[in-house]
Design a protein around this motif. Structure first.
Motif, mmCIF file in Angstrom:
data_model
loop_
_atom_site.group_PDB
_atom_site.id
_atom_site.type_symbol
_atom_site.label_atom_id
_atom_site.label_comp_id
_atom_site.label_asym_id
_atom_site.label_seq_id
_atom_site.Cartn_x
_atom_site.Cartn_y
_atom_site.Cartn_z
ATOM 1 N N LEU A 47 0.818 -1.225 0.000
ATOM 2 C CA LEU A 47 0.000 0.000 0.000
ATOM 3 C C LEU A 47 0.849 1.272 0.000
ATOM 4 C CD1 LEU A 47 -2.922 -1.008 2.395
ATOM 5 C CD2 LEU A 47 -2.965 -0.886 -0.083
ATOM 6 N N ILE A 104 3.269 -0.422 -7.277
ATOM 7 C CA ILE A 104 2.534 -1.692 -7.306
ATOM 8 C C ILE A 104 1.036 -1.403 -7.266
ATOM 9 C CG2 ILE A 104 2.186 -3.937 -6.176
ATOM 10 C CD1 ILE A 104 4.941 -3.683 -4.936
ATOM 11 N N THR A 105 0.318 -1.973 -8.227
ATOM 12 C CA THR A 105 -1.127 -1.772 -8.234
ATOM 13 C C THR A 105 -1.757 -2.534 -7.066
ATOM 14 O OG1 THR A 105 -3.134 -2.081 -9.522
ATOM 15 C CG2 THR A 105 -1.440 -3.724 -9.834
ATOM 16 N N THR A 106 -2.906 -2.082 -6.620
ATOM 17 C CA THR A 106 -3.601 -2.814 -5.546
ATOM 18 C C THR A 106 -4.835 -3.529 -6.103
ATOM 19 O OG1 THR A 106 -4.742 -0.776 -5.014
ATOM 20 C CG2 THR A 106 -2.854 -1.345 -3.645
ATOM 21 N N ASN A 107 -4.976 -3.493 -7.425
ATOM 22 C CA ASN A 107 -6.159 -4.111 -8.043
ATOM 23 C C ASN A 107 -5.976 -5.607 -8.313
ATOM 24 O OD1 ASN A 107 -7.181 -1.583 -8.046
ATOM 25 N ND2 ASN A 107 -7.446 -1.395 -10.242
ATOM 26 N N GLN A 167 -10.773 -7.794 -4.077
ATOM 27 C CA GLN A 167 -9.427 -7.298 -4.382
ATOM 28 C C GLN A 167 -8.634 -7.060 -3.101
ATOM 29 O OE1 GLN A 167 -9.716 -3.917 -6.999
ATOM 30 N NE2 GLN A 167 -10.262 -5.183 -8.748
ATOM 31 N N ASP A 200 -6.804 -4.665 -1.579
ATOM 32 C CA ASP A 200 -6.957 -3.566 -0.618
ATOM 33 C C ASP A 200 -8.283 -3.625 0.137
ATOM 34 O OD1 ASP A 200 -8.045 -2.994 -3.052
ATOM 35 O OD2 ASP A 200 -7.330 -0.933 -3.182
#
Lengths: 328, 328
Positions: free
Chosen positions: A109, A114-117, A159, A161
């Motif tokens: 986070l 880095i994507t969180t999806n 997902q 997050d």
């Protein structure tokens, strides 16, 4: 002056700073995180950007490194990769039950690269899964994503997050779907947590029960050689002191029958509905009692340890059919 | 400036301070009741703006004290906007590019815009208005399908925070418009109020979308929840990763706000000094705020107070318009 400003704008706003060719980027589509012997082991599934991959150069390959912290392990893995790691297309992260979710979430986070999806999945041997040559799909992360999609587990709230937000909320414990390797990559039962601690994997029966309690559509139920397909289920929970009222409405369709049942007899439907009501009632009671023992509040009750379920089930079996009995 | 241009500029300014600052600060203050407090804030802001537009703020440039107050207000808002603009670009778009490379072209564009004057800026606003409205329309429609109504339920009410949040909403929405009013001779009250209503409705929509999709915990976890929510949107369930295009709506607002602030500064210190002044501001923003997260946090926490007091004094010291009958 005007020309100077324009020249400045032309030189500074081209977006060419630190420009990277596609072939220089290591597109990471999946990541496996394992924690053993006080060390993190990180494996990347990297997409091959060569135009037409052959047998010798497959569509993806894996890279593994270890480190005492997650940051160190990722850094070591990045150093092993001969390309600049690119995490925007990360789809799946596989973790072992020993991995501390808060450590992983803190790193991911905070890191805007880095994507969180992506979807979080559990596995006892994530490295082998990412190194496997799946027949379903040449890219393992795609094979896993398709499995999740097929089982309605690719929703927004599944997902990464959103899972971490659930964990931090303290209102509800999380469950994470698990992936196993049994000659082919397949979806297994969910792992349940108590806050940040992994408790255990659900049994197949518990998994099915969880599905109709969480209003997950379309799944099969089997009872004494008969099978029904649950087309839709709606469950409502109402907590009253220590009593938990569970109202479940299920619409089902007969899939297969035992020879003792005769669909021409109207009473058959009533018998089946009664039998399945009993089965579901037992399944729900067993699941809730097991969750109480595990102290895992995956259904988000106020006080899981002292709750007593009061179950009310209504099953409606669809009477429409298209087959005639073969005359003997 | 035409009526349409006044409407469009007000529409931008009513929204601009909410991005990167307003929305996340509101969620941090009033948690789950942010939609309600901001709605009340917008209604009170409308009443306040109705009162302010009856006054002649252009005369404030005749007094040294009010001139200094306008300068202070413009610097605070410009600094906030540049910070939001640069942080967003540096975190999500050009993470490898040094922020100074992002600030310099932005300031060059601002200088160029200021040199052209408020009428050119207004015309630019008219062109960008179409882009902004189309983006907002697509975002609103795609967001609708992902909103979870249970996320908008009000919990843990606190009167102090509720009132604080209302004040913040008024300040973030109205203060930038005060700067515009000091620059406009032929104010059309109806156009200004219409622009404010449209801008406020869009911000309210953004607030509801953010909390409705991400939920409260996730909204407060991210520094730019209004950007992260765009990452979660998919068009027709299969087109994804449009956040970089969607976020353009915020860039347009911030850029227009920067231009208006710079025009106000230019009117006070003159076109000869603005280059030196801009250079000092670049260094201040870069070294004191962008390179120091703690200072950014301080400005994040106190900026509404820095905007509130000059706005109050400027409103109270300005006199009623002599040709009031012509206004509406």
């Amino acid at each position: 002056m005007k020309k100077l400003i324009l020249l400045g704008i032309i030189l500074l706003t081209t977006g060419c700073y630190n420009y990277l060719e596609l072939n220089d980027i290591g597109i990471i589509s999946a990541m496996a995180i394992d924690y053993k012997e006080d060390n993190y082991e990180i494996t990347y599934e990297v997409l091959n950007t060569i135009k037409e991959p052959t047998q010798e150069t497959p569509k993806c390959y894996s890279v593994t490194s270890t480190g005492s912290t997650i940051t160190e392990a990722i850094q070591n893995n990045n150093n092993k990769l001969a390309k600049t790691p690119y995490f925007t297309h990360l789809e799946i992260v596989l973790i072992t039950p020993s991995v501390n979710l808060l450590d992983v979430s803190d790193y991911i986070l905070r890191n805007n690269d880095i994507t969180t999806n992506f979807y979080l999945t559990l596995s006892d041997d994530p490295k082998s899964i990412l190194s496997f040559n799946s027949l379903n799909n040449p890219i393992n992360s795609q094979a896993i994503k398709n499995l999740l999609k097929k089982n309605n587990l690719d929703k927004l709230e599944e997902q990464f997050d959103f899972k971490i937000a659930n964990l931090l909320d303290h209102k509800k414990d999380i469950t994470i779907p698990s992936i196993k390797l049994d000659k082919e990559i397949s979806l297994s039962t969910n792992g349940i947590y108590n806050y940040n601690n992994f408790i255990r994997y659900l049994t197949d029966e518990e998994q099915t029960t969880l599905q109709y309690l969480t209003n997950n559509n379309e799944f099969n139920l089997t009872n004494d050689k008969t099978s029904i397909k649950v087309k839709s289920s709606k469950t409502k929970f109402k907590e009253n002191n220590n009593t938990l009222n569970i109202d479940t409405n299920i619409d089902a369709l007969i899939l297969s029958l035992n020879e003792i049942y005769n669909l021409k007899d109207n009473n058959t439907y009533n018998i089946l509905e009664e039998q399945y009501t009993k089965t579901i009632n037992n399944n729900i009671t067993t699941l809730i009692n097991n969750l109480k023992k595990d102290n895992s509040n995956i259904l988000g009750f106020k006080n899981i340890s002292e709750i007593e379920p009061n179950i009310n089930i209504k099953i409606k079996i669809d009477k429409t059919g298209s087959l005639f009995e073969v005359a003997s | 400036m035409t009526k349409n241009q006044q409407f469009i500029l007000t529409y931008y300014l009513a929204k601009a301070s909410f991005f990167g600052l307003g929305i996340s600060k509101l969620f941090n203050t009033s948690y789950s009741y942010t939609p309600l407090s901001s709605l009340i804030g917008f209604i009170l802001g409308f009443i306040l703006l109705y009162y302010i537009t009856k006054k002649d703020l252009t005369k404030l440039y005749n007094n040294i004290f009010t001139k200094l107050l306008i300068l202070f207000l413009a610097i605070v808002i410009l600094n906030n906007s540049v910070l939001a603009f640069t942080n967003l670009s540096a975190n999500f778009y050009l993470s490898k590019t040094p922020p100074i490379i992002l600030i310099i072209p932005l300031f060059l564009l601002i200088f160029y815009g200021v040199k052209k004057g408020i009428n050119t800026i207004s015309r630019l606003g008219e062109y960008l208005f179409i882009v902004s409205i189309i983006l907002i329309f697509i975002i609103s429609i795609t967001s609708l399908f992902n909103i979870k109504l249970t996320n908008i339920i009000i919990t843990n009410y606190n009167t102090y925070n509720f009132i604080k949040s209302i004040i913040m909403t008024i300040v973030y929405g109205v203060s930038p418009i005060i700067l515009l009013l000091t620059l406009t001779d032929n104010i059309d009250q109806k156009s200004i109020l219409k622009g404010y209503i449209l801008g406020s409705l869009i911000i309210l929509d953004s607030i509801i979308n953010t909390i409705g999709i991400l939920g409260l915990t996730l909204t407060n976890l991210y520094h730019y929840p209004e950007y992260i929510v765009l990452k979660k949107l998919t068009i027709l369930s299969f087109l994804e990763k449009f956040e970089n295009i969607f976020a353009f709506k915020w860039f347009i607002d911030l850029f227009m706000l920067c231009l208006i602030c710079a025009c106000a500064i230019n009117k006070i210190i003159g076109s000869k000094l603005i280059l030196i002044f801009g250079f000092i501001l670049i260094l201040l923003t870069y070294f004191f705020f962008i390179n120091n997260y703690q200072n950014t946090l301080i400005i994040y926490n106190i900026s509404y107070l820095l905007m509130l007091f000059p706005s109050i004094i400027l409103t109270l010291t300005s006199k009623k318009r002599s040709n009031l009958s012509k206004i509406s």
